[in-house]
Every structure is written in structure tokens, then in C-alpha cells.
Design a protein around this motif. Structure first.
Motif, PDB file in Angstrom:
ATOM      1  N   PHE A  79       5.357   4.795  -4.289  1.00 40.22           N
ATOM      2  CA  PHE A  79       5.701   4.519  -3.005  1.00 40.22           C
ATOM      3  C   PHE A  79       6.618   3.233  -3.082  1.00 40.22           C
ATOM      4  CE2 PHE A  79       2.632   7.199  -0.196  1.00 40.22           C
ATOM      5  CZ  PHE A  79       3.152   8.259  -0.790  1.00 40.22           C
ATOM      6  N   CYS A  80       6.271   2.418  -4.115  1.00 43.02           N
ATOM      7  CA  CYS A  80       7.180   1.136  -4.051  1.00 43.02           C
ATOM      8  C   CYS A  80       8.581   1.535  -4.583  1.00 43.02           C
ATOM      9  CB  CYS A  80       6.399   0.332  -5.209  1.00 43.02           C
ATOM     10  SG  CYS A  80       5.107  -0.965  -4.542  1.00 43.02           S
ATOM     11  N   HIS A  84       3.896  -3.869  -1.513  1.00 41.64           N
ATOM     12  CA  HIS A  84       2.525  -3.124  -1.879  1.00 41.64           C
ATOM     13  C   HIS A  84       1.342  -3.676  -1.305  1.00 41.64           C
ATOM     14  CE1 HIS A  84       0.528  -0.278  -4.868  1.00 41.64           C
ATOM     15  NE2 HIS A  84      -0.273  -1.237  -4.735  1.00 41.64           N
ATOM     16  N   CYS A 103       4.162   2.126  -9.196  1.00 38.17           N
ATOM     17  CA  CYS A 103       3.787   2.909  -7.821  1.00 38.17           C
ATOM     18  C   CYS A 103       4.926   3.472  -7.299  1.00 38.17           C
ATOM     19  CB  CYS A 103       3.390   1.583  -6.900  1.00 38.17           C
ATOM     20  SG  CYS A 103       3.170   2.327  -5.230  1.00 38.17           S
ATOM     21  N   MET A 158       4.498  -3.934  -7.879  1.00 37.75           N
ATOM     22  CA  MET A 158       3.772  -2.841  -8.653  1.00 37.75           C
ATOM     23  C   MET A 158       4.974  -1.795  -9.084  1.00 37.75           C
ATOM     24  SD  MET A 158       0.295  -2.698  -8.591  1.00 37.75           S
ATOM     25  CE  MET A 158      -0.227  -0.928  -8.375  1.00 37.75           C
ATOM     26  N   HIS A 164      -1.070   3.021  -2.513  1.00 34.23           N
ATOM     27  CA  HIS A 164      -0.164   2.302  -1.708  1.00 34.23           C
ATOM     28  C   HIS A 164      -0.390   2.456  -0.314  1.00 34.23           C
ATOM     29  CE1 HIS A 164       4.026   0.248  -1.076  1.00 34.23           C
ATOM     30  NE2 HIS A 164       3.598   0.496  -0.096  1.00 34.23           N
TER      31      HIS A 164
END
Ligand code: AMP
Ligand code: ZN
Length: 137
Positions: A6-7, A46, A4, A1, A97
Motif C-alpha cells: 500500500f506504500c 504508513h 509495503c 516501509m 498498512h
């Protein structure tokens, strides 16, 4: 992702204050703490929401949340801990996420969840909802 946040944190593309990490998980400080010391436990890979997260990984996320809770009590002197996990915008999730919030609580910290308990119309209404859930277990 690729988009994203948090990724990106897991991949070290954007900074975070890391408390703990291993091959599967990262724990870092929430930038907008409900109470100072608030940490987030995320898988490096993810997944979202909870229902699509593999069981063994989900177990590891929560066991790690337990360790962080202990560290908040021992290290920060927390008197209690809230462990929370939001799924979907209807539930207040902002970052899609999966993540477990671990929030240290202190006697008299002044935070209230506004836990606004409702009432069922009658016992049958409650039993009906339990029945609908039971059919999908
Ligand atoms: P949720 O509403 O359950 O999706 O929670 C998302 C949490 O992520 C919030 O508590 C935010 O403060 C936190 N957050 C968002 N961006 C960052 C970031 N870059 N670093 C640390 N925490 C973040
Ligand atoms: Zn992600």
C-alpha cells in the motif's frame, strides 16, 4: 516501509484505480472486491494498526470512508454500505498498512458475512470481560 504494497500504491510505484486523493489520503478500488465497487481508504504515510494511528488521521480516514459510502449510494445505486477495518492476522488483515474497506451493498447481492453470534456462559462472564476492558480505558 519499502516492502509495503500500500506504500507502493501511495507512492505510485505500482498502479491502482484511484477514486480520490489529497495530501494525506488515497482512495482506490480493491482489486478483489467483496462486491463490485469495493474501495479502500488508506493514509499515504504508513501506519498500522489502528491503535498506533494518530487520532486526527484516523478521524480523516473514517470521514473519507463516509464520503465514499455516500458516493457509492449516489453513484452506484448502493442500497447499503459495509465499512470495515481489520487489525492483525487474527482479525483477517492481509495488508499491514491501515485501511478502511468501504463495500457497497445491494438488496439481494447474495453476500453474507456468516455473522456467527456466540453465547456467554452466563451474565457474569460477560460482565467480567467488560470489567477487564474498562480497566484499560
Ligand atoms: P485486509 O484483509 O483487511 O488486509 O484487506 C486487504 C485488501 O487489499 C484485500 O481486500 C485485497 O483484495 C486488497 N488488495 C491487495 N492488494 C491490492 C492491490 N494491489 N490493489 C488493490 N487492492 C489490493
Ligand atoms: Zn505501508
Amino acid at each position: 516501509m519499502s516492502d509495503c504494497i500500500f506504500c507502493k500504491i501511495a507512492n505510485k510505484e505500482i498502479p491502482a484505480t484511484v477514486v480520490f486523493e489529497d495530501d494525506d489520503l488515497l482512495v482506490f478500488m480493491d482489486i478483489g472486491p467483496i462486491i463490485k465497487g469495493h474501495a479502500l481508504v488508506i493514509p499515504k504515510k504508513h501506519y498500522d494498526p489502528v491503535t498506533k494511528t494518530p487520532d486526527d488521521l484516523l478521524a480523516k480516514l473514517h470521514l473519507t470512508a463516509k464520503r465514499i459510502a455516500q458516493a457509492q449510494m449516489n453513484g452506484l445505486g448502493a442500497d447499503g454500505v459495509n465499512i470495515m477495518q481489520n487489525n492483525g492476522t487474527a482479525a483477517g488483515q492481509e495488508v499491514p498498512h491501515i485501511h478502511v474497506h468501504v463495500i457497497p451493498r445491494f438488496e439481494g447481492d447474495g453476500h453474507h458475512w456468516n455473522w456467527n453470534a456466540k453465547k456467554y456462559d452466563d451474565f457474569d462472564e460477560m460482565a467480567e470481560l467488560a470489567d477487564k476492558m474498562r480497566k484499560h480505558l
